[in-house]
Motif scaffolding. Structure first.
Motif, PDB file in Angstrom:
ATOM      1  N   GLY A 159       7.900  13.948  31.219  1.00  0.00           N
ATOM      2  CA  GLY A 159       8.066  14.076  29.778  1.00  0.00           C
ATOM      3  C   GLY A 159       8.799  12.890  29.176  1.00  0.00           C
ATOM      4  N   ILE A 160       9.835  12.403  29.854  1.00  0.00           N
ATOM      5  CA  ILE A 160      10.579  11.239  29.365  1.00  0.00           C
ATOM      6  C   ILE A 160       9.702   9.992  29.387  1.00  0.00           C
ATOM      7  N   LEU A 161       8.903   9.825  30.442  1.00  0.00           N
ATOM      8  CA  LEU A 161       7.999   8.670  30.522  1.00  0.00           C
ATOM      9  C   LEU A 161       6.978   8.694  29.392  1.00  0.00           C
ATOM     10  N   ILE A 162       6.465   9.887  29.073  1.00  0.00           N
ATOM     11  CA  ILE A 162       5.506   9.996  27.969  1.00  0.00           C
ATOM     12  C   ILE A 162       6.187   9.695  26.643  1.00  0.00           C
ATOM     13  N   SER A 163       7.418  10.175  26.479  1.00  0.00           N
ATOM     14  CA  SER A 163       8.149   9.918  25.234  1.00  0.00           C
ATOM     15  C   SER A 163       8.441   8.434  25.055  1.00  0.00           C
ATOM     16  N   VAL A 164       8.859   7.773  26.138  1.00  0.00           N
ATOM     17  CA  VAL A 164       9.131   6.329  26.064  1.00  0.00           C
ATOM     18  C   VAL A 164       7.835   5.546  25.866  1.00  0.00           C
ATOM     19  N   GLY A 165       6.762   5.963  26.541  1.00  0.00           N
ATOM     20  CA  GLY A 165       5.484   5.272  26.409  1.00  0.00           C
ATOM     21  C   GLY A 165       4.884   5.399  25.032  1.00  0.00           C
ATOM     22  N   GLN A 166       5.214   6.466  24.316  1.00  0.00           N
ATOM     23  CA  GLN A 166       4.695   6.633  22.968  1.00  0.00           C
ATOM     24  C   GLN A 166       5.164   5.519  22.041  1.00  0.00           C
ATOM     25  N   GLU A 167       6.366   5.022  22.287  1.00  0.00           N
ATOM     26  CA  GLU A 167       6.895   3.946  21.443  1.00  0.00           C
ATOM     27  C   GLU A 167       6.114   2.652  21.630  1.00  0.00           C
ATOM     28  N   GLN A 168       5.473   2.485  22.799  1.00  0.00           N
ATOM     29  CA  GLN A 168       4.705   1.268  23.077  1.00  0.00           C
ATOM     30  C   GLN A 168       3.201   1.542  23.082  1.00  0.00           C
ATOM     31  N   MET A 169       2.778   2.616  22.427  1.00  0.00           N
ATOM     32  CA  MET A 169       1.384   3.047  22.514  1.00  0.00           C
ATOM     33  C   MET A 169       0.407   1.991  21.977  1.00  0.00           C
ATOM     34  N   LEU A 170       0.772   1.310  20.892  1.00  0.00           N
ATOM     35  CA  LEU A 170      -0.141   0.341  20.287  1.00  0.00           C
ATOM     36  C   LEU A 170      -0.126  -0.993  21.020  1.00  0.00           C
ATOM     37  N   GLN A 171       1.061  -1.467  21.407  1.00  0.00           N
ATOM     38  CA  GLN A 171       1.146  -2.769  22.059  1.00  0.00           C
ATOM     39  C   GLN A 171       0.794  -2.692  23.553  1.00  0.00           C
ATOM     40  N   HIS A 172       1.295  -1.655  24.226  1.00  0.00           N
ATOM     41  CA  HIS A 172       1.083  -1.521  25.667  1.00  0.00           C
ATOM     42  C   HIS A 172       0.696  -0.073  25.990  1.00  0.00           C
ATOM     43  N   PRO A 173      -0.550   0.290  25.746  1.00  0.00           N
ATOM     44  CA  PRO A 173      -0.966   1.701  25.874  1.00  0.00           C
ATOM     45  C   PRO A 173      -0.872   2.251  27.297  1.00  0.00           C
ATOM     46  N   TYR A 174      -0.919   1.383  28.316  1.00  0.00           N
ATOM     47  CA  TYR A 174      -0.855   1.882  29.694  1.00  0.00           C
ATOM     48  C   TYR A 174       0.461   2.606  29.969  1.00  0.00           C
ATOM     49  N   GLN A 175       1.539   2.244  29.249  1.00  0.00           N
ATOM     50  CA  GLN A 175       2.823   2.903  29.461  1.00  0.00           C
ATOM     51  C   GLN A 175       2.793   4.368  29.020  1.00  0.00           C
ATOM     52  N   LEU A 176       1.875   4.706  28.141  1.00  0.00           N
ATOM     53  CA  LEU A 176       1.700   6.096  27.711  1.00  0.00           C
ATOM     54  C   LEU A 176       0.640   6.808  28.531  1.00  0.00           C
ATOM     55  N   TYR A 177      -0.456   6.126  28.803  1.00  0.00           N
ATOM     56  CA  TYR A 177      -1.583   6.791  29.451  1.00  0.00           C
ATOM     57  C   TYR A 177      -1.308   7.129  30.912  1.00  0.00           C
ATOM     58  N   ILE A 178      -0.565   6.282  31.599  1.00  0.00           N
ATOM     59  CA  ILE A 178      -0.336   6.521  33.033  1.00  0.00           C
ATOM     60  C   ILE A 178       0.414   7.835  33.277  1.00  0.00           C
ATOM     61  N   PRO A 179       1.569   8.091  32.638  1.00  0.00           N
ATOM     62  CA  PRO A 179       2.229   9.382  32.876  1.00  0.00           C
ATOM     63  C   PRO A 179       1.415  10.581  32.375  1.00  0.00           C
ATOM     64  N   ILE A 180       0.617  10.381  31.305  1.00  0.00           N
ATOM     65  CA  ILE A 180      -0.233  11.473  30.829  1.00  0.00           C
ATOM     66  C   ILE A 180      -1.280  11.825  31.880  1.00  0.00           C
ATOM     67  N   VAL A 181      -1.907  10.809  32.470  1.00  0.00           N
ATOM     68  CA  VAL A 181      -2.917  11.056  33.506  1.00  0.00           C
ATOM     69  C   VAL A 181      -2.285  11.754  34.712  1.00  0.00           C
ATOM     70  N   ILE A 182      -1.091  11.319  35.107  1.00  0.00           N
ATOM     71  CA  ILE A 182      -0.413  11.959  36.244  1.00  0.00           C
ATOM     72  C   ILE A 182      -0.124  13.429  35.939  1.00  0.00           C
ATOM     73  N   LEU A 183       0.336  13.716  34.721  1.00  0.00           N
ATOM     74  CA  LEU A 183       0.613  15.099  34.337  1.00  0.00           C
ATOM     75  C   LEU A 183      -0.657  15.940  34.352  1.00  0.00           C
ATOM     76  N   ILE A 184      -1.742  15.397  33.834  1.00  0.00           N
ATOM     77  CA  ILE A 184      -3.011  16.123  33.824  1.00  0.00           C
ATOM     78  C   ILE A 184      -3.492  16.393  35.249  1.00  0.00           C
ATOM     79  N   LEU A 185      -3.392  15.389  36.107  1.00  0.00           N
ATOM     80  CA  LEU A 185      -3.811  15.570  37.496  1.00  0.00           C
ATOM     81  C   LEU A 185      -2.974  16.642  38.203  1.00  0.00           C
ATOM     82  N   LEU A 186      -1.671  16.644  37.958  1.00  0.00           N
ATOM     83  CA  LEU A 186      -0.797  17.649  38.583  1.00  0.00           C
ATOM     84  C   LEU A 186      -1.168  19.055  38.135  1.00  0.00           C
TER      85      LEU A 186
END
Length: 322
Positions: free
Chosen positions: A274-301
């Motif tokens: 959850g913290i990784l997704i929250s931090v990645g949201q701040e960089q969603m436009l410039q560096h989207p991988y920081q948001l998508y990677i923890p989201i994908v891991i959460l979905i897979l789990l």
């Protein structure tokens, strides 16, 4: 008949009774040994049948492998790369994924792969411990209300209905807001909101089991309720408990991620999905991988636990055959 004949007859009868007693004891030993062997064979046969049913489903097997890989990476990933998940390095800010940083780095130069591994460990720990607490409390609650019955059962059942009528995430948020942030508070909050289902299922099963002959005999011998529960109730409820565990763990993982994302769960420098997704949201436009990677891991789990749980349910169902 003279005294000698009577004495001889008594000796013969005594010898016959002794032999009969020895034969009976021997037969009992043989029967006991055969019974234990049959129980062992039945247990082995059930295990083989369960494994055959489970692994015959290709989807369940694939997702079990995925789940095991995620667990292995979460446990050993940080040690393999050797990075500190909280170490700040201004020279490595927002690095894209590469061989040296598999998932890239965040805006503070921290390795996202190592932080994701640590986050999965924390999410696992929170989910497993809170699930264990809720299953134990729900089982005790359900056994108590079903075993006592009467008005006590009715009152305790109303309490379950009250908990089920309120959204669990709302209760968790209220508890976290009142008690404060932290791992212990989150464990308590998640356990409080997830015990009712296990209690209701336990109540229904115990109502069916408590009138059986061996349970009635145990009550007549004044056996304590906790012994009856461990010896007679829990073994017969094991399949239901396993299914509850398989359902509760992904729910608690998602609840922990939701709370941490909203700022009501774990707080930095701790890390979780959850913290990784929250931090990645701040960089969603410039560096989207920081948001998508923890989201994908959460979905897979969540998917892995749900699909593996469905596979276990089908394998435990006697109506399902390969």
């Amino acid at each position: 008949m003279n005294r000698g004949d009577e004495s001889m007859s008594q000796d013969i009868n005594a010898t016959t009774e002794t032999e009969f007693r020895f034969v009976t004891v021997a037969q009992r030993k043989v029967l006991s040994q055969e019974e234990s062997e049959n129980n062992a064979e039945t247990s082995v046969s059930f295990s083989r049948q369960f494994a055959k049913k489970f692994f015959s489903e290709r989807i369940s097997t694939i997702w079990l492998i995925i789940l095991c890989l995620i667990v292995l990476i979460a446990v050993f990933g940080g040690a393999i790369y050797g990075y500190d998940p909280n170490r700040i390095n201004s020279e490595l800010q927002n690095q894209v994924p590469s061989l040296s940083h598999l998932f890239g780095t965040d805006r503070l130069g921290r390795d996202i792969f190592v932080r994701a591994a640590a986050g999965v460990r924390v999410s696992f720990m929170v989910a497993i411990v809170s699930t264990a607490l809720s299953i134990v409390f729900g089982t005790i609650y359900g056994v108590t209300m079903a075993f006592i019955g009467g008005k006590t059962d009715a009152i305790m059942l109303r309490i379950i209905e009250i908990f089920n009528s309120i959204p669990s995430l709302l209760i968790t948020m209220i508890l976290m807001a009142i008690l404060g942030n932290g791992v212990i508070t989150m464990l308590f909050a998640l356990a409080v909101t997830s015990w009712a289902g296990a209690a209701r299922q336990t109540r229904g099963l115990v109502k069916q089991l408590k009138n059986l002959d061996y349970v009635t005999a145990a009550k007549m011998l004044n056996t304590p309720l906790w012994k009856i529960t461990l010896k007679h109730f829990v073994p017969n409820m094991m399949s239901i408990l396993i299914l509850d565990i398989g359902r509760s763990i992904p729910d608690n993982i998602f609840a922990e991620a939701s709370l941490s994302f909203l700022g009501l769960g774990l707080q930095p420098p701790n890390t979780s999905l959850g913290i990784l997704i929250s931090v990645g949201q701040e960089q969603m436009l410039q560096h989207p991988y920081q948001l998508y990677i923890p989201i994908v891991i959460l979905i897979l789990l969540v998917l892995a636990f749900n699909i593996v749980g469905d596979g276990i349910r089908d394998a435990l169902d006697p109506r399902y055959s390969v």
